[in-house]
Design an enzyme around this catalytic site. Structure first.
Site, mmCIF file in Angstrom:
data_model
loop_
_atom_site.group_PDB
_atom_site.id
_atom_site.type_symbol
_atom_site.label_atom_id
_atom_site.label_comp_id
_atom_site.label_asym_id
_atom_site.label_seq_id
_atom_site.Cartn_x
_atom_site.Cartn_y
_atom_site.Cartn_z
ATOM 1 N N MET A 54 1.212 -1.034 0.105
ATOM 2 C CA MET A 54 -0.027 0.090 -0.513
ATOM 3 C C MET A 54 0.900 1.329 0.129
ATOM 4 S SD MET A 54 -3.467 -0.482 2.391
ATOM 5 C CE MET A 54 -2.841 -0.609 3.725
ATOM 6 N N HIS A 67 9.622 -3.356 3.409
ATOM 7 C CA HIS A 67 8.668 -3.555 1.967
ATOM 8 C C HIS A 67 9.808 -3.574 1.095
ATOM 9 C CE1 HIS A 67 6.116 -0.492 3.260
ATOM 10 N NE2 HIS A 67 4.807 -1.591 2.926
ATOM 11 N N GLY A 88 4.825 -10.252 3.763
ATOM 12 C CA GLY A 88 5.173 -10.088 5.430
ATOM 13 C C GLY A 88 4.769 -11.370 6.058
ATOM 14 N N LYS A 117 5.160 -10.068 9.323
ATOM 15 C CA LYS A 117 4.461 -9.246 10.124
ATOM 16 C C LYS A 117 2.913 -8.812 10.133
ATOM 17 C CE LYS A 117 4.062 -4.565 11.307
ATOM 18 N NZ LYS A 117 2.474 -3.904 10.142
ATOM 19 N N ASP A 118 2.655 -9.927 9.335
ATOM 20 C CA ASP A 118 0.882 -9.535 9.207
ATOM 21 C C ASP A 118 -0.069 -11.279 8.824
ATOM 22 O OD1 ASP A 118 -0.063 -6.907 8.549
ATOM 23 O OD2 ASP A 118 2.024 -6.943 6.900
ATOM 24 N N GLN A 143 -2.472 -12.455 7.143
ATOM 25 C CA GLN A 143 -2.547 -11.757 6.350
ATOM 26 C C GLN A 143 -2.225 -12.800 5.143
ATOM 27 O OE1 GLN A 143 -2.737 -7.878 4.333
ATOM 28 N NE2 GLN A 143 -0.526 -8.680 3.962
ATOM 29 N N VAL A 166 11.178 -7.312 9.857
ATOM 30 C CA VAL A 166 11.753 -6.303 9.891
ATOM 31 C C VAL A 166 11.229 -5.364 10.895
ATOM 32 C CG1 VAL A 166 13.813 -4.422 8.417
ATOM 33 C CG2 VAL A 166 12.490 -6.336 6.974
ATOM 34 N N SER A 196 4.729 1.456 8.015
ATOM 35 C CA SER A 196 4.172 2.528 7.371
ATOM 36 C C SER A 196 3.422 3.598 8.270
ATOM 37 C CB SER A 196 2.841 2.143 6.242
ATOM 38 O OG SER A 196 3.480 1.379 5.268
ATOM 39 N N ARG A 197 2.631 2.897 9.378
ATOM 40 C CA ARG A 197 1.812 3.692 10.298
ATOM 41 C C ARG A 197 2.878 4.360 11.354
ATOM 42 N NH1 ARG A 197 -1.881 -0.183 9.057
ATOM 43 N NH2 ARG A 197 -4.130 0.895 9.080
HETATM 44 P P1 AMP Z 1 1.751 -2.966 3.382
HETATM 45 O O1 AMP Z 1 2.130 -2.164 2.329
HETATM 46 O O2 AMP Z 1 1.726 -2.444 5.200
HETATM 47 O O3 AMP Z 1 0.216 -3.550 2.761
HETATM 48 O O4 AMP Z 1 2.541 -4.096 3.452
HETATM 49 C C1 AMP Z 1 2.807 -4.939 2.306
HETATM 50 C C2 AMP Z 1 4.007 -5.771 2.557
HETATM 51 O O5 AMP Z 1 4.785 -5.554 3.379
HETATM 52 C C3 AMP Z 1 2.763 -6.746 3.157
HETATM 53 O O6 AMP Z 1 3.244 -8.072 2.699
HETATM 54 C C4 AMP Z 1 3.700 -6.594 4.650
HETATM 55 O O7 AMP Z 1 3.124 -8.113 5.734
HETATM 56 C C5 AMP Z 1 5.564 -6.749 4.212
HETATM 57 N N1 AMP Z 1 5.922 -5.758 5.506
HETATM 58 C C6 AMP Z 1 5.343 -4.410 5.664
HETATM 59 N N2 AMP Z 1 5.872 -4.316 7.384
HETATM 60 C C7 AMP Z 1 6.906 -5.171 6.816
HETATM 61 C C8 AMP Z 1 7.790 -5.415 7.913
HETATM 62 N N3 AMP Z 1 8.505 -4.856 8.956
HETATM 63 N N4 AMP Z 1 9.025 -6.911 7.886
HETATM 64 C C9 AMP Z 1 8.219 -7.765 6.614
HETATM 65 N N5 AMP Z 1 7.370 -7.437 5.554
HETATM 66 C C10 AMP Z 1 6.917 -6.428 6.219
#
Ligand code: AMP
Length: 291
Positions: free
Chosen positions: A30, A37, A148, A150-151, A154, A177, A187-188
């Site tokens: 996103m 990312h 990731g 992290k989610d 998902q 990470v 991002s938040r």
């Molecule tokens: P998002 O933009 O938040 O929807 O995340 C896009 C992708 O990046 C998703 O697969 C997340 O799980 C991954 N992601 C976000 N933050 C991290 C992180 N700190 N470490 C690894 N992957 C991440």
């Protein structure tokens, strides 16, 4: 690097790669990119002939319009970073192009997959996530897609989506990470005040606490979760949930096992953050020690 703003231009850009039978790595995001990312992007570029990243703040996965509107956006910096990372194409989605005016079909995960963790409170969130991912998978038809840990909910839902709907895509999971002090990159995090940024360290600290208690012989989920909640609340966080689940079904477990996943969501100010890890640290990379 091709920057594509419509589904049609995306489809056209992919044609030559398809006719070359190039392997295609896809990283859905996103935007507001950070090193978490880029860890996914790096794996995609290393392991595929071509890499495509999507930057699309998907409106259908937000519970509240205000959260959608305040979600951080930084297109220029994202494109610059992706160019440097050697990405071949970026899809910058526009809502009115991505979703047709009378969009009526949804991909709805059901059962234990969405009964707990974020699914419990975030009503239609995973319907929005699964639907946008199936749409992007259909348009891009990637060889490998990167997500990731992290989610974690998902990631688990995507694995099941691919399996249950017979998609021929390999889902690759990438470890979380973190900042040097342990906070999972998100991002938040940009929206945290300095005070809440400090308080939010309680998330990774509480995960370490769970690992330590488990290593010391505590397996009862209730006891483990209680200790974590107290730790986060003492730091000033407002706990949404602390739960321990089976890593494949996401069903709650009464007794934690080595491979069980402990997952947390908590608010710091008005920013909701999530984090998770396996209970047994010997199974994944240890969390860094905070100073
Ligand atoms: P998002 O933009 O938040 O929807 O995340 C896009 C992708 O990046 C998703 O697969 C997340 O799980 C991954 N992601 C976000 N933050 C991290 C992180 N700190 N470490 C690894 N992957 C991440």
């Amino acid at each position: 690097m091709k920057v594509l703003k419509t589904k049609q231009s995306l489809t056209q850009a992919l044609e030559p790669w398809r006719s070359e039978s190039a392997s295609l790595g896809f990283v859905p995001t996103m935007g507001a990119l950070h090193p978490g990312h880029f860890a996914l992007v790096e794996q995609a570029t290393q392991n595929n002939d071509k890499t495509i990243v999507s930057l699309f703040v998907n409106p259908t996965q937000f519970d509240h319009a205000s959260d959608f509107e305040s979600y951080p956006r930084d297109l220029e910096a994202d494109l610059e970073g992706l160019r440097k990372a050697g990405v071949d194409a970026v899809f910058v989605g526009q809502s009115d192009d991505v979703y047709s005016p009378h969009h009526s079909f949804w991909v709805v995960p059901e059962g234990e997959l969405v009964a707990n963790l974020c699914g419990r409170t975030r009503g239609l969130h995973f319907r929005g996530v699964a639907t946008i991912l199936l749409k992007l998978f259909n348009i891009i038809r990637p060889t490998q897609a990167y997500f990731g840990e992290k989610d974690f909910q998902q990631l688990t839902i995507v694995r099941r989506l691919v399996k249950d709907l017979d998609l021929s895509i390999k889902v690759v999971a990438v470890p979380t990470v973190r900042d040097l002090d342990g906070l999972a990159l998100a991002s938040r995090n940009r929206r945290l005040t300095p005070e809440n940024r400090r308080a939010a360290l309680a998330l990774s600290q509480s995960l370490r606490l769970a690992k330590a208690l488990f290593a010391g012989g505590e397996t009862l989920s209730d006891q483990l979760c209680k200790a974590l909640k107290v730790h986060i609340e003492n730091a000033g966080g407002r706990v949404d949930y602390v739960e321990i689940v089976d890593p494949t079904t996401l069903a709650l477990v009464k007794h934690g096992r080595a491979e069980s996943r402990v997952a947390i969501a908590a608010f710091f100010g008005d920013v909701r953050l999530i984090d998770n890890c396996q209970l047994d640290s010997s199974l994944d990379s240890p969390l860094p020690q905070s100073s």
